[in-house]
Structures are given as C-alpha cells and as structure tokens.
Design an enzyme around this catalytic site. Structure first.
Site, short mmCIF file in Angstrom:
data_model
loop_
_atom_site.label_atom_id
_atom_site.label_comp_id
_atom_site.label_asym_id
_atom_site.label_seq_id
_atom_site.Cartn_x
_atom_site.Cartn_y
_atom_site.Cartn_z
N SER A 235 -0.87 -14.15 -5.07
CA SER A 235 -2.10 -14.29 -5.20
C SER A 235 -2.34 -15.78 -5.48
CB SER A 235 -2.47 -13.85 -6.58
OG SER A 235 -2.29 -12.16 -6.24
N1 SAH Z 1 2.23 -10.21 -8.12
C1 SAH Z 1 2.61 -10.71 -6.83
C2 SAH Z 1 1.69 -10.61 -5.57
C3 SAH Z 1 1.43 -9.01 -5.48
S1 SAH Z 1 1.15 -8.48 -3.65
C4 SAH Z 1 3.15 -12.08 -6.97
O1 SAH Z 1 2.91 -12.71 -8.02
O2 SAH Z 1 3.65 -12.64 -5.90
C5 SAH Z 1 1.03 -6.93 -4.04
C6 SAH Z 1 2.44 -6.21 -4.01
O3 SAH Z 1 2.00 -4.90 -4.79
C7 SAH Z 1 2.89 -6.10 -2.66
O4 SAH Z 1 4.34 -6.79 -2.85
C8 SAH Z 1 3.12 -4.60 -2.48
O5 SAH Z 1 4.26 -4.20 -1.84
C9 SAH Z 1 3.12 -3.87 -4.04
N2 SAH Z 1 2.26 -2.74 -3.93
C10 SAH Z 1 1.59 -2.11 -3.18
N3 SAH Z 1 1.39 -0.98 -3.76
C11 SAH Z 1 2.28 -0.60 -4.56
C12 SAH Z 1 2.54 0.57 -5.50
N4 SAH Z 1 2.04 1.76 -5.40
N5 SAH Z 1 3.58 0.25 -6.44
C13 SAH Z 1 4.40 -0.73 -6.67
N6 SAH Z 1 4.19 -1.84 -5.78
C14 SAH Z 1 2.96 -2.04 -4.83
#
Ligand code: SAH
Length: 251
Positions: free
Chosen positions: A102
């Site tokens: 993000s």
């Molecule tokens: N917080 C992260 C960025 C998140 S991007 C950082 O600091 O880099 C969103 C992430 O959520 C992705 O890696 C995606 O695979 C994950 N995601 C999506 N649905 C999810 C779920 N149901 N449970 C866990 N992770 C999930």
C-alpha cells in the site's frame, strides 16, 4: 623532459584503465548490491525523511509514534529489487502475484486509526510484503498476520526474520475467517478490500477494540472504515476516506 612526458602519458593511460574497470564492475552490480552500498542507504534515509514530512505529516498524520516508526522501517527492503528506487514514492507498488504494497500514507493512516498501545495484540489480514506488519509491530506487543497466498506468507516471514522483527507471527490461511486460535484482538487491520464487514472478524475483536477495513461493493467504491466495539460489545462504524485495495478473498 621527454621522459617526464612519457611518464605522464603512461600514468594517464593507467588511470583511465582503472576507471574503466571500476565503471565496468559498477555496471555489472545487481540492484541488490547497489541497495546495500552505504551511499545508497544514506539516500534511502533521506528519501524516507522526505516521505514522512511531505506525504504523512503534511496530510494530517499526527501520532508522533506512528511518524517515528514510518521513519525507522526500511520500506525499500519490502519491495522487489526492480522497484527499490521508487520505494518512497507516494503510491502503491507491485509485490508480485497481482498484489501490491500500500501507499505509505495509507499504511500510516491505518496504523494511526487503530490507536496502537504498547500492550496490544493486533491481527493483520493480508501480510503481502510484511511492511504493514513491521510498522505496527514496533508499536504493540504482538502482531499476528495472515496471508492467503502461501508464497507471500513464506517470503514475508523470511524477510521479517532477516530484518530482526521478532513479534510478528505469520501464517498462510484465509484471514476472512480471522485467526480464532489467537483471538480476541485489541486491533484488526484488514489490508485488502472487503465487499462487506466480515462477521468473524467482528467476533474476534475485544470489547474496546477497533478494526480498520476497506469496504465497498466494487473496487472503485471502497471506503476505509473504523469499526469500534465498545465495552458492552456494541459495534459502531465510521467512514474515513475513499480507498482502493486489492480484493479480500472469501476463500
Ligand atoms: N499489507 C500488505 C499489503 C497487502 S496487499 C503489505 O504491507 O505489503 C493484500 C494482501 O491480502 C495480498 O497479499 C493478498 O494475497 C491478501 N489477501 C487477500 N485475501 C485474503 C484473505 N482472505 N486472507 C488473507 N490474505 C488475503
């Protein structure tokens, strides 16, 4: 005289060869090597300072602990080598497998909104690169971070270990269902966009706790929400700003 001139010529020739070799060596360095060079690290420190002032403080992030933490965590360690030079830009960046890290402002805002306290235990849904986890981990006692893509869970856990972050437990799994074994939590950060507030996450919030989550029926309609559970267990919701996150998978 002639000998002096020859000597000078030879010296210049030799110096040129040394320079050419150095240039060749430098150009064959990978980005990885360059990122570790002291000059580059100093450059990142400067970029991070500018990021904190021009992207965070100027936009209203007020919590000094959050600002200090954003200054300390090396965001360039959390992005792929080819994007390292842009690690402190004002936007999200690709981290592979269609996912993104993000925008720094959004990370700082979510961290501020969850109102972290030293003794808190926090759940993060969507580990991704591990950056948000590393940031919040500096402000609370324990972070549990769950990621649905096993490769990201594995690489984020390795990265956090390499950087010496000890109070983050990473697990591969479906965070839509929370992490019941570790619940309840003082705070929950959901870093993927949900179509509705996941009921299991609300259940796993402590009375007095807050969850920060992007919610919207379509990606362009997502709003960052603060879900607050009062001491009696009653839940209140408020909208903060429009956002755009990758989707939160239900399964
Ligand atoms: N917080 C992260 C960025 C998140 S991007 C950082 O600091 O880099 C969103 C992430 O959520 C992705 O890696 C995606 O695979 C994950 N995601 C999506 N649905 C999810 C779920 N149901 N449970 C866990 N992770 C999930």
């Amino acid at each position: 005289m002639q000998r002096d001139a020859d000597f000078l010529k030879r010296t210049i020739f030799h110096a040129r060869r040394v320079l050419a070799t150095a240039a060749l060596l430098l150009s064959s360095c990978s980005l990885e090597d360059l990122a570790l060079a002291p000059a580059q690290t100093q450059n990142f420190d400067q970029l991070r300072k500018t990021m904190v002032e021009s992207q965070l403080r100027s936009r209203g992030i007020r919590n000094e602990n959050v600002l200090r933490t954003m200054l300390e965590v090396p965001r360039h360690e959390f992005v792929p080598a080819e994007f390292r030079a842009r690690a402190y830009d004002d936007g999200p960046l690709p981290i592979g497998m269609d996912q993104t890290i993000s925008q720094p402002y959004i990370v700082a805002l979510m961290t501020e909104l969850v109102e972290p306290m030293r003794q808190h235990r926090v759940l993060e849904v969507g580990t991704g690169s591990g950056y948000q986890a590393a940031v919040i981990a500096r402000l609370v006692s324990q972070v549990y971070s769950i990621e649905i893509i096993p490769e990201h869970a594995k690489s984020a856990a390795e990265r956090l270990r390499r950087l010496g972050v000890q109070n983050v437990e990473v697990r591969a799994g479906n965070g839509y269902l929370g992490w019941p074994d570790r619940a309840p939590f003082d705070g929950i950060l959901v870093t993927a966009g949900a179509t509705e507030i996941p009921p299991r996450l609300v259940e796993q919030l402590k009375p007095g706790g807050r969850m920060i989550i992007p919610v919207g029926s379509a990606p362009e309609e997502q709003v960052l929400k603060v879900i607050q559970k009062d001491a009696a267990g009653k839940v209140q919701t408020r909208d903060v700003i429009p956002v755009r996150f990758v989707p939160l998978r239900k399964q």
